[in-house]
Write a protein that holds these residues in place. Structure first.
Motif, PDB file in Angstrom:
ATOM      1  N   ALA A 182      -2.917   9.907   3.396  1.00 10.73           N
ATOM      2  CA  ALA A 182      -1.586   9.537   3.916  1.00 10.73           C
ATOM      3  C   ALA A 182      -0.786   8.858   2.815  1.00 10.73           C
ATOM      4  N   PHE A 183       0.495   9.124   2.801  1.00 10.01           N
ATOM      5  CA  PHE A 183       1.359   8.604   1.728  1.00 10.01           C
ATOM      6  C   PHE A 183       2.665   8.075   2.308  1.00 10.01           C
ATOM      7  N   ARG A 184       3.206   7.068   1.666  1.00 11.94           N
ATOM      8  CA  ARG A 184       4.547   6.636   2.072  1.00 11.94           C
ATOM      9  C   ARG A 184       5.541   7.697   1.607  1.00 11.94           C
ATOM     10  N   THR A 185       6.358   8.178   2.518  1.00 13.55           N
ATOM     11  CA  THR A 185       7.256   9.289   2.185  1.00 13.55           C
ATOM     12  C   THR A 185       8.263   8.903   1.106  1.00 13.55           C
ATOM     13  N   ASP A 186       8.822   7.691   1.225  1.00 12.50           N
ATOM     14  CA  ASP A 186       9.837   7.303   0.241  1.00 12.50           C
ATOM     15  C   ASP A 186       9.259   7.281  -1.171  1.00 12.50           C
ATOM     16  N   VAL A 187       8.014   6.844  -1.263  1.00 13.06           N
ATOM     17  CA  VAL A 187       7.409   6.724  -2.604  1.00 13.06           C
ATOM     18  C   VAL A 187       7.050   8.104  -3.159  1.00 13.06           C
ATOM     19  N   ILE A 188       6.443   8.908  -2.330  1.00 11.69           N
ATOM     20  CA  ILE A 188       5.998  10.217  -2.836  1.00 11.69           C
ATOM     21  C   ILE A 188       7.207  11.086  -3.195  1.00 11.69           C
ATOM     22  N   LYS A 189       8.294  10.920  -2.456  1.00  8.26           N
ATOM     23  CA  LYS A 189       9.499  11.690  -2.817  1.00  8.26           C
ATOM     24  C   LYS A 189      10.073  11.172  -4.124  1.00  8.26           C
ATOM     25  N   ARG A 190       9.988   9.840  -4.324  1.00  3.52           N
ATOM     26  CA  ARG A 190      10.465   9.249  -5.585  1.00  3.52           C
ATOM     27  C   ARG A 190       9.645   9.798  -6.764  1.00  3.52           C
ATOM     28  N   LEU A 191       8.382  10.028  -6.505  1.00  7.16           N
ATOM     29  CA  LEU A 191       7.493  10.541  -7.565  1.00  7.16           C
ATOM     30  C   LEU A 191       7.664  12.050  -7.791  1.00  7.16           C
ATOM     31  N   ILE A 248       0.852  -1.199   0.000  1.00 10.16           N
ATOM     32  CA  ILE A 248       0.000   0.000   0.000  1.00 10.16           C
ATOM     33  C   ILE A 248       0.885   1.246   0.000  1.00 10.16           C
ATOM     34  N   GLY A 249       0.665   2.074  -0.992  1.00 10.18           N
ATOM     35  CA  GLY A 249       1.484   3.284  -1.118  1.00 10.18           C
ATOM     36  C   GLY A 249       0.830   4.500  -0.503  1.00 10.18           C
ATOM     37  N   ALA A 250      -0.495   4.494  -0.506  1.00  5.17           N
ATOM     38  CA  ALA A 250      -1.205   5.669   0.006  1.00  5.17           C
ATOM     39  C   ALA A 250      -2.579   5.253   0.512  1.00  5.17           C
ATOM     40  N   VAL A 251      -3.076   6.036   1.470  1.00  2.00           N
ATOM     41  CA  VAL A 251      -4.379   5.744   2.076  1.00  2.00           C
ATOM     42  C   VAL A 251      -5.216   7.019   2.086  1.00  2.00           C
ATOM     43  N   GLY A 252      -6.458   6.860   1.652  1.00  2.00           N
ATOM     44  CA  GLY A 252      -7.355   8.020   1.662  1.00  2.00           C
ATOM     45  C   GLY A 252      -8.196   8.024   2.926  1.00  2.00           C
ATOM     46  N   GLY A 253      -8.406   9.197   3.495  1.00  4.43           N
ATOM     47  CA  GLY A 253      -9.269   9.318   4.669  1.00  4.43           C
ATOM     48  C   GLY A 253     -10.712   9.535   4.241  1.00  4.43           C
ATOM     49  N   ASN A 254     -11.606   9.365   5.184  1.00  5.61           N
ATOM     50  CA  ASN A 254     -13.037   9.460   4.909  1.00  5.61           C
ATOM     51  C   ASN A 254     -13.521  10.861   5.302  1.00  5.61           C
ATOM     52  N   ILE A 255     -13.786  11.677   4.301  1.00  2.71           N
ATOM     53  CA  ILE A 255     -14.188  13.055   4.560  1.00  2.71           C
ATOM     54  C   ILE A 255     -15.704  13.181   4.638  1.00  2.71           C
ATOM     55  N   LYS A 256     -16.150  13.798   5.715  1.00  6.18           N
ATOM     56  CA  LYS A 256     -17.585  14.049   5.859  1.00  6.18           C
ATOM     57  C   LYS A 256     -17.823  15.541   6.034  1.00  6.18           C
ATOM     58  N   VAL A 257     -19.073  15.918   5.902  1.00  6.45           N
ATOM     59  CA  VAL A 257     -19.392  17.356   5.954  1.00  6.45           C
ATOM     60  C   VAL A 257     -19.692  17.770   7.402  1.00  6.45           C
ATOM     61  N   ARG A 258     -18.942  18.743   7.880  1.00  7.69           N
ATOM     62  CA  ARG A 258     -19.110  19.212   9.261  1.00  7.69           C
ATOM     63  C   ARG A 258     -20.304  20.166   9.395  1.00  7.69           C
ATOM     64  N   ASN A 259     -20.469  21.001   8.367  1.00  8.89           N
ATOM     65  CA  ASN A 259     -21.478  22.070   8.485  1.00  8.89           C
ATOM     66  C   ASN A 259     -22.789  21.696   7.807  1.00  8.89           C
ATOM     67  N   TYR A 260     -23.152  20.398   7.908  1.00 10.09           N
ATOM     68  CA  TYR A 260     -24.329  19.946   7.156  1.00 10.09           C
ATOM     69  C   TYR A 260     -25.627  20.592   7.637  1.00 10.09           C
ATOM     70  N   GLU A 261     -25.595  21.191   8.806  1.00  9.79           N
ATOM     71  CA  GLU A 261     -26.835  21.820   9.285  1.00  9.79           C
ATOM     72  C   GLU A 261     -26.932  23.289   8.889  1.00  9.79           C
ATOM     73  N   ASP A 262     -25.890  23.797   8.266  1.00 11.17           N
ATOM     74  CA  ASP A 262     -25.858  25.232   7.943  1.00 11.17           C
ATOM     75  C   ASP A 262     -26.900  25.636   6.909  1.00 11.17           C
ATOM     76  N   THR A 263     -26.862  24.966   5.794  1.00 13.28           N
ATOM     77  CA  THR A 263     -27.809  25.319   4.714  1.00 13.28           C
ATOM     78  C   THR A 263     -28.322  24.044   4.054  1.00 13.28           C
TER      79      THR A 263
END
Lengths: 469, 436
Positions: B232-241, B181-196
């Motif tokens: 999140a990313f593996r530093t060695d890989v992202i620097k290689r890229l 695994i080279g990179a992992v994505g986090g799960n983004i949710k909406v904080r201000n869902y009650e605003d509008t």
């Protein structure tokens, strides 16, 4: 003609048309300090620079008035760039012109005659009185001079002689006190930043790593390569004499087109830390204390010129008054007057009834004073009596040389102004009747004392008003 | 009148057999239902059934992570993000994983960000605050942070993201239980869902389409975009890229670069980050135009080699791109034909067919949302969003399709993303010249 006990040409008597004892000193070791009061003036040969300065300092560091007020000239055919000699001596001459020396001797003598003897007491700061008397007799301002041996990098030569040269704080305190008491007016010369611990001016300003305090830093530009968005320190790009992008291997040719330098990065060699905002620290080379910039003491250097109060203090130091004070019957001392003024301001604040203060000054210059001789004192006494007679018992009076301060409690400004104008006219007539050879102007100034008045600024405004009158 | 309408409705159902219904709603039944509901169902059921095994793997990974406890570098590039920094720092201070360095890059802010950043740095709340006086764009700011990182993994954040207490720990776990695994994505949710209303709809979209879609894509091995707000990313890989390339859409681009050199990308739905969504449709349209344009730019232009057989050809990458382009571009255009088809063949029955179509999408949204709630850690709170589900059909089927179509048109014919002020002109010019 050499005096028999002064050997060879080490101390040479200078002949002149004036009956004055003027000597030229070439061998400073032969100079006998005990005999200094016997001379009217001393000329020091600058050939032996070190010896000349040493003797000059020795004479001026004495607390015997007839020694430290002795007129001293420095003889040199070359220009002397040493400001300390300029401050301690009465002038640098390149030939012996007895006329000018004689006139200076006379001037100092007249001034010295005004100085009243006093008995040393704990209330009297003899260092201060020495400064005041030196400045008064020479009509000379005290100037700071640059000196790398002084802890703060500057010194007031005459003040420095009396104090421990390593204790910069003592010199600063002495000057501040003299200015605060109103004896000297201060004109800004320079601003110093001194160690917060020992007041030394020998400071090493350096940028340090804010975390480790390490001063071994190097800086590098950050380069942004537009094409591939690589951004890093310049060293990442340098290949021999070219800039080559480490990401895409393209050559960077043109700043603004291929790349730019948006910031600078600091690198701490010891800790291998990178940061952009180094801390500025100031190391004192005297005591080793590491100061923050905010921790430095800011100290302003001034040209110190004697004020009327200073002249008054020079002539007769506060606390030394005895029988002589009866001459000023009806007057209180300037220091007491200041206290009254402060009380009056407080009183005005609570009563909300404004008072007024006036200053009356006959324009008697030092030339007129010289011409009048003994008559001068009589004239001043007459003016003093005139002011007392033309004021009421509720008025508070103080005299400072020939300045007359009149505090008029609960008196509106217009009434005070009228009274002062009336006194001014009458005094002018009195002076015209008494002094035929000179046309003496009389100046007056008035100020209102309100609840917002500030003691020192009232007095300053009053003096400034006199100058405009 | 309602009774008459109801009779027509019932008659329509009665007269049509299943094939005719499928013929009428072919787009829904053939293309969308299997992809968006069937797959979701299978994956969610699979996740639920395998929960114990997954939990075991996570436990082992957690032990390995804590045994090693590597330094990680959290990087936050951005412009005018000062007002968010204090909250971000506090959110990170609460994290269960604490061995991190925080590097904030101020990309030429013209507000108080430099003052705020320096203050936080002086107080030790930010380890390194790097200020660029001249704006260079988000990619270059991220690359500058990358240059000074020391950690084994890079966690890239947006300054306005906040996190559950175990988010950083959770996003690191896949590196310890997954292979390659080279990179992992986090799960983004909406904080201000009650605003509008607009924000509430996006909250459902994030759950239904984005999070759910990513869980499915990750399980299928075709996950292709790590959100810039939390990844999140593996530093060695992202620097290689060589780090990030010029955006917009740099988060999708970096993910593809990882995939191209053979690394797997994982979506960690338990690594929760909350962000503020646009609160007006105008701002939302602007954001989505940018996202959709970048899809064309990166999927069809810059990384077109993915489709061609070659030394680095990967069937998973090919499928990933094909699925992305098919569902987001081709079907988006096909949808307009579908609408024309419905109108032409059901002109007399539109009053029945259109509501029916809407009802079907509503049902799908409802089921999809329920499936996700089965996995969600804050299901009770999110269940309030059920109220807005009926509106999602209009949001997804009409509003979003229109925005996407407009973006594709602008990008395909006018290279519009290169003129986007999101990037400074000096870099966009170079990107266009070099076809990046």
């Amino acid at each position: 003609m050499n005096k028999p006990n002064e050997g060879k040409a080490a101390i040479k008597h200078i002949e002149s048309d004036y009956d004055k004892e003027i000597v030229l000193v070439s061998d400073f070791s032969a100079f006998d300090m005990k005999k200094a009061p016997l001379y009217d003036a001393v000329i020091l040969d600058f050939t032996d620079k070190k010896g000349c300065l040493e003797l000059l300092k020795t004479i001026r560091s004495s607390f015997i008035e007839s020694i430290y007020l002795l007129p001293i000239f420095v003889l040199s055919i070359i220009e002397i760039k040493d400001d300390e000699i300029g401050q301690l001596s009465d002038g640098v001459i390149n030939n012996i012109q007895t006329d000018s020396i004689n006139s200076f001797i006379e001037k100092v003598k007249v001034k010295r005659k005004q100085l009243k003897p006093f008995t040393p007491s704990p209330e009297i700061d003899k260092n201060l009185i020495k400064l005041l008397r030196f400045s008064f007799t020479r009509e000379k301002s005290l100037l700071p001079v640059k000196d790398r041996h002084s802890v703060i990098g500057y010194k007031y030569p005459l003040i420095n002689l009396a104090l421990d040269s390593k204790d910069a704080g003592a010199e600063m305190k002495a000057i501040t006190k003299a200015v605060e008491e109103g004896f000297f007016s201060a004109k800004f010369i320079d601003r110093m930043h001194l160690c917060g611990k020992c007041y030394s001016g020998f400071l090493n300003y350096k940028e340090v790593d804010p975390e480790t305090g390490d001063a071994h830093l190097e800086t590098e530009n950050i380069i942004h390569h537009f094409s591939c968005a690589y951004m890093g320190p310049e060293s990442d790009f340098v290949r021999e004499d070219k800039l080559i992008c480490p990401k895409c291997t393209k050559t960077l040719r043109h700043i603004g087109v291929d790349y730019d330098k948006p910031s600078v990065m600091y690198h701490s060699i010891e800790s291998d830390r990178y940061f952009q905002d180094p801390e500025m620290k100031v190391e004192c080379l005297n005591c080793g204390h590491i100061n923050d910039i905010e921790g430095l003491v800011q100290y302003d250097l001034f040209e110190l010129s004697l004020t009327d109060e200073g002249i008054d203090e020079a002539i007769q130091p506060t606390g030394s008054q005895s029988a002589a004070d009866t001459v000023y019957s009806g007057y209180i001392t300037y220091a007491t007057f200041g206290t009254f003024l402060r009380f009056e301001i407080e009183r005005v604040k609570s009563s909300q009834k404004n008072s007024s203060i006036g200053l009356l000054r006959p324009g008697i210059t030092s030339e007129i004073e010289n011409d009048l001789g003994h008559q001068y004192q009589k004239l001043i006494e007459e003016i003093s009596a005139f002011v007392v007679n033309n004021t009421t018992a509720s008025h508070i009076l103080s005299r400072s040389v020939n300045s007359f301060f009149i505090l008029m409690p609960e008196t509106p400004l217009d009434k005070c102004n009228m009274a002062m104008e009336k006194m001014k006219k009458s005094l002018k007539t009195l002076l015209e009747n008494n002094v035929k050879d000179h046309d003496i102007e009389v100046h007056a100034s008035v100020r209102e004392i309100t609840p917002n008045s500030e003691y020192q600024s009232v007095l300053n405004d009053l003096r400034a008003g006199i100058l405009k009158d | 009148m309602f009774i008459e309408y109801w009779e027509t409705f019932v008659l329509y159902w009665h007269d049509k057999d299943t094939l005719e219904i499928i013929r009428t709603f072919w787009f829904f039944f053939i293309l969308e239902l299997p992809r968006f509901l069937l797959f979701d169902f299978i994956i969610v059921v699979s996740v639920i059934f395998n929960r114990k095994s997954i939990d075991r793997k996570r436990q082992i990974a957690r032990k390995l992570l804590w045994a090693e406890m590597p330094l990680i570098s959290i990087i936050v590039p951005g412009k005018n993000e000062g007002p968010h920094l204090y909250k971000l720092v506090n959110s990170l201070k609460e994290q269960t994983y604490f061995n991190y360095e925080l590097i904030v890059v101020d990309d030429g802010s013209d507000d108080d960000t430099p003052l705020i950043g320096r203050d936080l740095e002086k107080n030790g709340m930010i380890h390194q605050f790097i200020r660029n006086d001249v704006r260079g764009g988000k990619a270059s700011a991220a690359n500058l942070a990358l240059r000074y990182t020391k950690g084994k993994f890079i966690v890239h954040l947006d300054a306005d993201t906040s996190f559950d207490r175990d988010s950083i720990e959770n996003i690191l776990l896949p590196f310890y239980y997954g292979e390659n695994i080279g990179a992992v994505g986090g799960n983004i949710k909406v904080r201000n869902y009650e605003d509008t209303f607009c924000a509430s709809l996006q909250a459902i979209e994030y759950i239904n389409s984005i999070s759910m879609g990513r869980i499915v894509a990750s399980e299928l091995g075709i996950y292709r975009i790590i959100s810039g707000a939390f990844g999140a990313f593996r530093t060695d890989v992202i620097k290689r890229l060589g780090g990030w390339d010029i955006g917009p859409g740099l988060d999708g681009d970096i993910t593809v670069k990882f995939r191209k050199i053979g690394y797997k990308i994982h979506f960690e739905y338990k690594a929760i980050g909350l962000t503020n969504a646009p609160t007006t449709f105008k701002a939302l349209s602007k954001q989505r135009l940018r996202w959709s344009k970048s899809l064309i730019r990166f999927r069809l232009k810059k990384h077109s080699d993915i489709y061609l057989p070659g030394r680095n050809f990967s069937i998973l990458n090919f499928v990933s791109f094909l699925e992305n382009v098919t569902y987001d571009v081709i079907l988006n255009i096909l949808w307009w034909l579908y609408i024309i088809d419905i109108i032409m063949h059901n002109s007399q029955m539109l009053a029945v067919v259109i509501p029916l179509k809407i009802a079907m999408y509503m049902a799908m949204d409802f089921i999809q949302f329920s499936l996700f709630l089965a996995l969600s850690e804050r299901a009770r709170k999110e269940s309030k969003l059920y109220l807005y589900i009926p509106a999602m059909v209009f949001y997804n089927s009409y509003y979003m399709r229109f925005v996407r179509t407009l973006a594709y048109f602008k990008e395909i014919f006018f290279d519009s993303s290169y003129k986007d002020p999101w990037n400074p002109a000096k870099t966009s010019v170079k990107a266009l010249q070099n076809k990046l």
